[in-house]
Design a protein around this motif. Structure first.
Motif, PDB file in Angstrom:
ATOM      1  N   PHE A  99       0.829  -1.209   0.000  1.00 20.97           N
ATOM      2  CA  PHE A  99       0.000   0.000   0.000  1.00 20.97           C
ATOM      3  C   PHE A  99       0.862   1.257   0.000  1.00 20.97           C
ATOM      4  N   LEU A 100       0.692   2.084  -1.028  1.00 24.78           N
ATOM      5  CA  LEU A 100       1.392   3.363  -1.193  1.00 24.78           C
ATOM      6  C   LEU A 100       2.911   3.222  -1.338  1.00 24.78           C
ATOM      7  N   LEU A 101       3.413   1.986  -1.478  1.00 25.30           N
ATOM      8  CA  LEU A 101       4.853   1.822  -1.665  1.00 25.30           C
ATOM      9  C   LEU A 101       5.241   2.262  -3.079  1.00 25.30           C
ATOM     10  N   PRO A 102       6.418   2.871  -3.220  1.00 24.64           N
ATOM     11  CA  PRO A 102       6.849   3.297  -4.558  1.00 24.64           C
ATOM     12  C   PRO A 102       7.167   2.100  -5.451  1.00 24.64           C
ATOM     13  N   LYS A 103       7.088   2.319  -6.739  1.00 24.21           N
ATOM     14  CA  LYS A 103       7.408   1.243  -7.678  1.00 24.21           C
ATOM     15  C   LYS A 103       8.903   0.953  -7.711  1.00 24.21           C
ATOM     16  N   ASP A 104       9.713   1.978  -7.453  1.00 21.83           N
ATOM     17  CA  ASP A 104      11.162   1.765  -7.415  1.00 21.83           C
ATOM     18  C   ASP A 104      11.580   1.306  -6.025  1.00 21.83           C
ATOM     19  N   THR A 105      12.712   0.637  -5.949  1.00 21.88           N
ATOM     20  CA  THR A 105      13.280   0.181  -4.673  1.00 21.88           C
ATOM     21  C   THR A 105      14.628   0.845  -4.480  1.00 21.88           C
ATOM     22  N   TRP A 106      14.798   1.503  -3.333  1.00 20.88           N
ATOM     23  CA  TRP A 106      16.050   2.239  -3.091  1.00 20.88           C
ATOM     24  C   TRP A 106      16.931   1.464  -2.119  1.00 20.88           C
ATOM     25  N   ASP A 107      18.225   1.485  -2.400  1.00 17.87           N
ATOM     26  CA  ASP A 107      19.187   0.847  -1.505  1.00 17.87           C
ATOM     27  C   ASP A 107      20.453   1.686  -1.472  1.00 17.87           C
ATOM     28  N   PHE A 108      21.285   1.425  -0.482  1.00 19.13           N
ATOM     29  CA  PHE A 108      22.595   2.065  -0.407  1.00 19.13           C
ATOM     30  C   PHE A 108      23.496   1.494  -1.508  1.00 19.13           C
ATOM     31  N   PRO A 109      24.590   2.180  -1.830  1.00 19.06           N
ATOM     32  CA  PRO A 109      25.551   1.585  -2.753  1.00 19.06           C
ATOM     33  C   PRO A 109      26.118   0.289  -2.169  1.00 19.06           C
ATOM     34  N   GLU A 110      26.783  -0.469  -2.987  1.00 18.57           N
ATOM     35  CA  GLU A 110      27.468  -1.666  -2.488  1.00 18.57           C
ATOM     36  C   GLU A 110      28.416  -1.274  -1.362  1.00 18.57           C
ATOM     37  N   SER A 111      28.484  -2.103  -0.325  1.00 15.72           N
ATOM     38  CA  SER A 111      29.289  -1.750   0.846  1.00 15.72           C
ATOM     39  C   SER A 111      30.755  -1.521   0.507  1.00 15.72           C
ATOM     40  N   SER A 112      31.220  -2.145  -0.569  1.00 15.51           N
ATOM     41  CA  SER A 112      32.623  -1.951  -0.984  1.00 15.51           C
ATOM     42  C   SER A 112      32.872  -0.524  -1.457  1.00 15.51           C
ATOM     43  N   GLN A 113      31.799   0.206  -1.782  1.00 18.39           N
ATOM     44  CA  GLN A 113      31.935   1.582  -2.276  1.00 18.39           C
ATOM     45  C   GLN A 113      31.717   2.623  -1.175  1.00 18.39           C
ATOM     46  N   TRP A 114      31.437   2.185   0.038  1.00 19.96           N
ATOM     47  CA  TRP A 114      31.176   3.133   1.116  1.00 19.96           C
ATOM     48  C   TRP A 114      32.452   3.871   1.511  1.00 19.96           C
ATOM     49  N   PRO A 115      32.380   5.192   1.680  1.00 19.16           N
ATOM     50  CA  PRO A 115      33.538   5.938   2.203  1.00 19.16           C
ATOM     51  C   PRO A 115      33.876   5.451   3.612  1.00 19.16           C
ATOM     52  N   ASP A 116      35.106   5.658   3.999  1.00 14.04           N
ATOM     53  CA  ASP A 116      35.544   5.190   5.327  1.00 14.04           C
ATOM     54  C   ASP A 116      34.740   5.820   6.456  1.00 14.04           C
ATOM     55  N   ASN A 117      34.319   7.083   6.278  1.00 11.32           N
ATOM     56  CA  ASN A 117      33.618   7.750   7.379  1.00 11.32           C
ATOM     57  C   ASN A 117      32.184   7.242   7.565  1.00 11.32           C
ATOM     58  N   TRP A 118      31.708   6.378   6.644  1.00 12.44           N
ATOM     59  CA  TRP A 118      30.395   5.766   6.822  1.00 12.44           C
ATOM     60  C   TRP A 118      30.466   4.531   7.711  1.00 12.44           C
ATOM     61  N   ILE A 119      31.639   3.997   7.869  1.00  9.12           N
ATOM     62  CA  ILE A 119      31.786   2.653   8.428  1.00  9.12           C
ATOM     63  C   ILE A 119      32.243   2.733   9.878  1.00  9.12           C
ATOM     64  N   GLY A 120      31.553   2.025  10.751  1.00 11.60           N
ATOM     65  CA  GLY A 120      31.944   1.954  12.153  1.00 11.60           C
ATOM     66  C   GLY A 120      32.716   0.685  12.451  1.00 11.60           C
ATOM     67  N   LYS A 121      33.090   0.540  13.700  1.00 12.58           N
ATOM     68  CA  LYS A 121      33.862  -0.629  14.114  1.00 12.58           C
ATOM     69  C   LYS A 121      32.980  -1.797  14.540  1.00 12.58           C
ATOM     70  N   LEU A 122      31.664  -1.562  14.577  1.00 12.43           N
ATOM     71  CA  LEU A 122      30.746  -2.641  14.934  1.00 12.43           C
ATOM     72  C   LEU A 122      30.504  -3.508  13.704  1.00 12.43           C
ATOM     73  N   GLU A 123      30.833  -4.762  13.809  1.00 13.84           N
ATOM     74  CA  GLU A 123      30.654  -5.679  12.691  1.00 13.84           C
ATOM     75  C   GLU A 123      29.594  -6.714  13.051  1.00 13.84           C
ATOM     76  N   ILE A 124      28.652  -6.893  12.136  1.00  8.80           N
ATOM     77  CA  ILE A 124      27.626  -7.908  12.328  1.00  8.80           C
ATOM     78  C   ILE A 124      27.746  -8.897  11.176  1.00  8.80           C
ATOM     79  N   LYS A 125      28.402  -9.997  11.418  1.00 14.14           N
ATOM     80  CA  LYS A 125      28.555 -11.032  10.400  1.00 14.14           C
ATOM     81  C   LYS A 125      27.478 -12.081  10.621  1.00 14.14           C
ATOM     82  N   LEU A 126      26.534 -12.083   9.717  1.00 14.41           N
ATOM     83  CA  LEU A 126      25.358 -12.919   9.937  1.00 14.41           C
ATOM     84  C   LEU A 126      25.602 -14.388   9.652  1.00 14.41           C
ATOM     85  N   ASP A 127      26.744 -14.703   9.104  1.00 13.44           N
ATOM     86  CA  ASP A 127      27.016 -16.104   8.771  1.00 13.44           C
ATOM     87  C   ASP A 127      27.911 -16.781   9.799  1.00 13.44           C
ATOM     88  N   ASP A 128      28.203 -16.076  10.924  1.00 14.48           N
ATOM     89  CA  ASP A 128      29.140 -16.674  11.873  1.00 14.48           C
ATOM     90  C   ASP A 128      28.442 -17.477  12.968  1.00 14.48           C
TER      91      ASP A 128
END
Length: 566
Positions: free
Chosen positions: A282-311
């Motif tokens: 309901f009322l959701l846009p037709k397009d889907t927005w996401d962040f860039p690939e994490s490999s493209q994130w600038p260093d200042n976007w990234i914190g030291k908290l890591e959540i590895k969901l496969d561990d």
């Protein structure tokens, strides 16, 4: 010294903090020790505070720091516990059934769920809980903190089961004098108090209905691949729908029920309406927005908290429902601990502190470790370990990882909060001067005259920026706002309401709130980056609320129908 000189000196610590954090982009761990030292010097030599009072204020700040670190620790510990139990992976997978659109996720997790946590707990808990949860869902750490800080607006005045109004406003005005005047006019304090609560709710609802949209637009502007705010336009219908779904029940609760439950009721009704609607598109846009690939994130976007969901190995997957159970349990326990008197009394019975520190009357500090959100969070962690069938090694790892995260936050906060307490406690001095926050507020009021209502929310916001607390801002400045309203011949209740609304918005840029939220995602040292972005919605909130005040006073002729003090 003239009043202007004193006001400028009072502003100096805040201006210095802004220049160092935002202008020079220094990390808070470097800037705040300098700001603390400057504040202490101004207190000693300009305000003529005694050395013992400055030291007592510092010790009081350190006690408050321990309380805040306890909350941070609990929030990080719950997240790390869910990481090791598999709960975070289950939560993330569950969102694929609602929407993969990050804008929708931000509205549901940050805005609606965060508003509920604010209503139940307050004291910076929403950002501390929501920011690491968003990181676990795949948000960049800086985006999670910025979005998490924007929760600290509309729901805050009624946060912690109404504490900013029940404690802040009630304790911040001359209740006995007002009550006497009310009773002489055939009214009562209760009616006046309900009027303030209703006006706070209405102003917040008018301004806050756009906050989900503003939150999303800022997120796509600063964290999208194209850095374009236009990418947020397609979410307008859904964002406005989510805003209305929250503010309508919120405002009704504030008008009809009082200050204890508007944020919780607004969030619960909003979640009950918005989540099923999102599942159905309901009322959701037709397009889907996401962040860039994490490999493209600038260093200042990234914190030291890591959540590895496969561990998480050697364990059966946890259902989405079981993944969310700890957060639902957290909300239930927070509400129960604040509303069920026997439970509240039991939790608050265990406390320790220091009254009249160094013999300074009125400067005290205490910690209630079980009653504070940190204690509730740790209880939830222990229950989670049982219901998620965690091994002892997994729980031990969660405790170890969470403890390490506290070190950086602790260093910053041991300077930030004592600085705040010196400012607040500066009203007792040999020079017979008002406190520094009141001196700042008076300067603003004297400078602008009849258009002061436009700036009344900003004065409240200034108090919250200093103290990091809507409640403390209301305690410091409600009586001042009341007196200005009397001088201008306008509604005192409405002016106090504008104070409370502005004080809520000021939490979005309060330094120690930003530090606390940053600590939960391992982003210490980037506080200036966050404030540069959250200052935009803060300015929107303060200006819009001020315009509502002007219209209410000078166009609609809003007055106190209960009495006339003069």
């Amino acid at each position: 010294m003239t009043d202007t000189t004193l006001a400028l000196l009072a502003f100096t610590p805040l201006l210095l903090a802004g220049i160092l954090l935002i202008g020079f982009r220094l990390p808070a761990r470097t800037a705040m020790p300098v700001v603390y030292a400057v504040t202490a010097l101004i207190a000693l030599f300009a305000w003529e505070m005694s050395v013992s009072r400055v030291l007592a204020s510092t010790f009081q700040g350190l006690i408050l720091t321990v309380a805040i670190l306890w909350i941070i620790f609990g929030a990080i510990l719950l997240l790390n516990t869910l990481k090791h139990s598999g709960g975070i992976k289950a939560i993330r997978n569950g969102f694929s059934g609602i929407s993969p659109d990050r804008r929708v996720q931000a509205i549901i997790v940050a805005w609606l769920f965060g508003c509920f946590i604010e209503g139940a707990s307050g004291f910076g808990t929403p950002a501390a809980v929501a920011a690491p949860l968003m990181v676990a869902l795949g948000f960049p750490a800086l985006a999670a903190v910025v979005v998490g800080m924007m929760i600290q607006s509309t729901p805050v005045s009624f946060g912690a089961v109404g504490t900013p109004i029940v404690v802040g406003v009630t304790g911040g005005v001359d209740r006995s004098g007002i009550s006497a005047a009310l009773e002489a006019g055939g009214s009562s304090w209760l009616e006046y108090f309900r009027l303030i609560s209703a006006e706070v709710a209405i102003v917040h609802a008018l301004v806050g209905v756009l906050m989900p949209l503003i939150m999303v637009i800022i997120m796509v502007k600063f964290f999208g691949a194209n850095r374009s705010w236009k990418e947020g336009l397609s979410i307008i219908p859904f964002a406005l729908f989510a805003g209305v779904a929250f503010v309508v029940p919120y405002a009704l609760a504030g008008v009809l029920l009082g200050p204890e439950f508007p944020s919780m009721i607004g969030a619960m009704v909003g979640l009950a309406i918005v989540v099923p609607a999102a599942r159905r598109g309901f009322l959701l846009p037709k397009d889907t927005w996401d962040f860039p690939e994490s490999s493209q994130w600038p260093d200042n976007w990234i914190g030291k908290l890591e959540i590895k969901l496969d561990d998480v190995v050697g364990k059966a997957p946890i259902s989405t429902f079981m993944g969310w159970v700890p957060y639902v349990l957290l909300a239930v326990l927070l509400v129960a601990s604040r509303t069920v008197e026997p439970l509240k009394n039991a939790l608050t019975s265990f406390s320790f502190g220091w009254s009249n520190i160094l013999g300074e009357a009125g400067i005290s500090g205490s910690i209630e470790p079980l009653y504070l959100p940190g204690g509730i969070l740790v209880m939830v962690v222990l229950i989670t370990a049982v219901i998620h069938r965690m091994r002892s090694g997994e729980l031990k790892a969660a405790f170890g990882e969470s403890s390490k995260t506290l070190l950086g936050a602790g260093f910053v906060l041991i300077f930030t909060i004592p600085m705040v307490r010196i400012l607040i406690n500066s009203g007792v001095n040999a020079a017979d001067l008002v406190s520094m926050p009141v001196a700042m507020a008076r300067f603003v009021a004297d400078s602008v005259g009849d258009i002061y209502p436009l700036f009344a929310p900003a004065v409240g916001g200034l108090g919250a920026f200093i103290a990091g607390s809507n409640t403390v801002s209301n305690l410091m400045l409600s009586d001042f706002q009341f007196n200005v309203a009397q001088q201008l011949g306008v509604s005192t209740a409405m002016m106090v309401a504008l104070q409370a609304v502005g004080a809520a918005a000021g939490n979005m840029i309060a330094i120690h709130n930003v530090v606390a939220a940053s600590a939960t995602v391992g982003l210490l040292g980037r506080e200036g980056d966050t404030i540069r972005k959250t200052i935009l919605p803060t300015l929107y909130y303060l200006l819009f609320a001020g315009v509502i005040g002007l219209v209410a006073f000078y166009v609609l002729g809003v007055s106190d129908p209960l009495f006339s003090l003069g």
